[in-house]
Design an enzyme around this catalytic site. Structure first.
Site, PDB file in Angstrom:
ATOM      1  N   ASP A  60       0.826  -1.205   0.000  1.00 31.04           N
ATOM      2  CA  ASP A  60       0.000   0.000   0.000  1.00 31.04           C
ATOM      3  C   ASP A  60       0.857   1.250   0.000  1.00 31.04           C
ATOM      4  O   ASP A  60       0.426   2.306  -0.450  1.00 31.04           O
ATOM      5  CB  ASP A  60      -0.939  -0.006   1.205  1.00 31.04           C
TER       6      ASP A  60
HETATM    7  O1  MRU Z   1      -7.719  -2.840   3.009  1.00 36.42           O
HETATM    8  P1  MRU Z   1      -7.602  -3.275   1.586  1.00 36.42           P
HETATM    9  O2  MRU Z   1      -8.479  -4.450   1.250  1.00 36.42           O
HETATM   10  O3  MRU Z   1      -7.750  -2.136   0.599  1.00 36.42           O
HETATM   11  O4  MRU Z   1      -6.103  -3.765   1.503  1.00 36.42           O
HETATM   12  C1  MRU Z   1      -5.558  -4.267   0.332  1.00 36.42           C
HETATM   13  C2  MRU Z   1      -4.142  -4.632   0.535  1.00 36.42           C
HETATM   14  O5  MRU Z   1      -3.544  -4.465   1.556  1.00 36.42           O
HETATM   15  C3  MRU Z   1      -3.452  -5.161  -0.624  1.00 36.42           C
HETATM   16  O6  MRU Z   1      -2.570  -6.161  -0.227  1.00 36.42           O
HETATM   17  C4  MRU Z   1      -2.691  -4.022  -1.233  1.00 36.42           C
HETATM   18  O7  MRU Z   1      -3.500  -2.930  -1.503  1.00 36.42           O
HETATM   19  C5  MRU Z   1      -1.921  -4.511  -2.345  1.00 36.42           C
HETATM   20  S1  MRU Z   1      -2.052  -3.610  -3.791  1.00 36.42           S
HETATM   21  C6  MRU Z   1      -2.626  -4.602  -5.041  1.00 36.42           C
END
Ligand code: MRU
Length: 383
Positions: free
Chosen positions: A255
Site C-alpha cells: 500500500d
Molecule cells: O484494506 P484493503 O483491502 O484495501 O487492503 C488491500 C491490501 O492491503 C493489498 O494487499 C494491497 O492494496 C496490495 S495492492 C494490489
C-alpha cells in the site's frame, strides 16, 4: 475472461461490489466524486491501485456529466478549484495506500499546468481531465503485466530450488484483478508463473480479519483456474516448515513503500516476512512505482488505518452456500462481548526483511550497502 473490478467506457463507471463477493457478482454505478469516496471508504472497492483509479474516474464521470449538461463554469481557474477540492476530498477516504494521494497530486499538476495556458477554459480543462483519467486505467493494466513478467523471471532465477521444475508460492491479502485495473501485482506475478507453466501451486492466506484472501484472492484463483490452496493466517509457519509444500517465495503487494524500502501492506505481512527469513524463503513485494513514496522516509512515518472493532468480533456471510440472487446474509459474533479490540488494517515490514521490490520496470534489490535505492527506476519518469 479475467475478472474486472472496474468497468469504464469513457462515459459510465461501474465497480464490482466487493462487499458481496464471493457470493454475488454485482456491479454498482459510481456517478460522482461523492459516490467514489463512499465506495472506497466502505471497501466496496479495495486494493491500493484500484482505489486510486476509482477515485479519479469518479471525478471524471462527474466532470463529464457537468460538461454534457453545460453546467461547468467557462473559467479554467474556477473549474481548477472545483477539481482540486474534489481531489482533496477523495484523498480523505483511506489514509494508508499512497497511490490515491499520488494520483491526486498528479492530477493537481495537470490542472495547474493547463490553467497557465492562455486558451484554457473550464471545458478544455474538464476534457483534459477525462483524457488523462482514461489513460490511467490503461497504463495500470500494462504496468501490472510488466510486474508479472519481471517478478516471474526473478523468482525462477533466484528462488527456484535445485532440481525443481515447478514452484510453490505463498501470497497474502488481495492483489489481483480485483485490487487493480486488471491482472494484478503479486497475483500478477503468480498469474505469469502459471502461464509460463512454472507454477505448481499458489497458497493464499485467509487474511483475517477482513478475509480479503479467503473472499477475494481465493475467488479469483478459482475463477482463473490457477491451482491454489487456502490456509488460515496461523498456518503459514507450519506450511513453510513442511518439506512437502516446499515454498520457494512469498509474494505480497504494497500500500506504500517508504523511501528506504519499508513497506506497509495488509496486516499479517510483517509476520510472513519474519517467517520467510527464518525459513530461508525469498520475500518479495510487488507494486507499481506509484506505490513507492519517496516523500516518506521510513515505515515510522506511514499512517496506519485503524478499522472498527466489529471487523474482528463479528463475521458476515451467506446463510446458504453457492451463488443466488436471493442470498440472505447473516452477521454472527465470534468474540466475547465486551472484549477490547485492536484492529490495524496494515503493518509495516522493515526493508531488511525484503529481498526484492518488483516494479513494472524491473526488480529492485538492495545495494552492496544493504539499502534499497530507487533513483534508477525513477530516472526519466515524470513523477
Ligand atoms: O484494506 P484493503 O483491502 O484495501 O487492503 C488491500 C491490501 O492491503 C493489498 O494487499 C494491497 O492494496 C496490495 S495492492 C494490489
Amino acid at each position: 475472461m479475467s475478472l474486472q473490478a472496474i468497468k469504464y467506457d469513457g462515459k459510465d463507471l461501474l465497480i464490482l461490489d466487493q462487499l458481496k463477493l464471493p457470493y454475488v457478482e454485482e456491479y454498482v454505478p459510481v456517478r460522482n466524486a461523492q459516490e467514489g469516496w463512499h465506495v472506497i471508504k466502505e471497501m466496496r472497492v479495495r486494493g491500493a491501485p484500484a482505489i486510486a483509479i476509482v477515485a479519479i474516474l469518479s471525478l471524471a464521470v462527474e466532470l463529464r456529466s457537468l460538461l454534457l449538461y453545460n453546467r461547468l463554469s467557462n473559467s479554467a481557474e474556477e473549474v481548477g478549484v472545483f477539481i482540486k477540492e474534489k481531489l482533496q476530498y477523495l484523498v480523505t477516504s483511506r489514509p494508508t495506500a499512497v497511490n490515491l494521494a499520488d494520483a491526486a497530486r498528479k492530477f493537481e499538476r495537470i490542472v495547474d499546468e493547463h490553467i497557465r495556458e492562455e486558451t484554457a477554459t473550464g471545458q478544455t480543462l474538464a476534457e483534459l481531465f477525462l483524457r488523462e483519467a482514461g489513460k490511467m486505467l490503461a497504463s495500470d493494466l500494462k504496468d501490472n503485466q510488466n510486474i508479472g513478467a519481471h517478478g516471474a523471471k526473478w523468482i525462477l532465477e533466484h528462488a527456484r530450488r535445485p532440481g525443481q521444475d515447478k514452484i510453490n508460492v505463498l501470497t497474502h491479502c488481495n492483489t489481483g484483478s480485483l485490487a487493480t485495473s486488471g491482472y494484478g501485482t503479486a497475483l500478477g506475478v503468480i498469474r505469469s508463473l502459471h502461464s509460463n507453466g512454472a507454477l505448481s501451486r499458489a497458497y493464499c492466506t485467509e487474511t483475517r480479519p477482513y478475509n480479503q484472501g479467503a473472499r477475494l484472492t481465493a475467488f479469483e484463483l478459482v475463477h482463473d483456474k490457477i491451482p491454489a490452496t487456502l490456509i488460515t493466517d496461523s498456518m503459514a509457519a507450519a506450511l513453510l516448515a513442511d518439506p512437502k509444500a516446499s515454498i520457494s517465495a512469498i509474494i505480497v503487494g504494497a500500500d506504500r513503500v517508504a523511501a528506504n524500502g519499508d513497506t506497509a501492506n495488509k496486516i499479517g505481512t510483517y509476520g510472513l516476512a519474519v517467517l520467510a527469513k527464518h525459513h530461508g524463503v525469498k520475500f518479495l513485494v510487488a507494486a507499481p512505482r506509484t506505490t513507492i513514496d519517496r516523500g516518506t522516509k521510513s515505515g515510522e512515518d506511514i499512517v496506519i488505518e485503524q478499522r472498527p472493532a466489529v471487523e474482528v468480533t463479528k463475521i458476515r456471510g451467506p446463510v446458504d452456500s453457492g451463488i443466488s440472487n436471493g442470498l440472505s446474509m447473516e452477521t454472527i459474533r465470534v468474540a466475547a462481548p465486551g472484549i477490547d479490540v485492536w484492529n490495524p488494517a496494515f503493518d509495516v515490514t522493515p526493508a531488511s526483511l525484503i529481498d526484492g521490490i518488483i516494479t513494472e520496470v524491473g526488480v529492485v534489490e538492495k545495494g552492496p550497502d544493504g539499502i534499497f535505492h530507487f533513483d534508477d527506476i525513477f530516472a526519466g519518469a515524470s513523477s
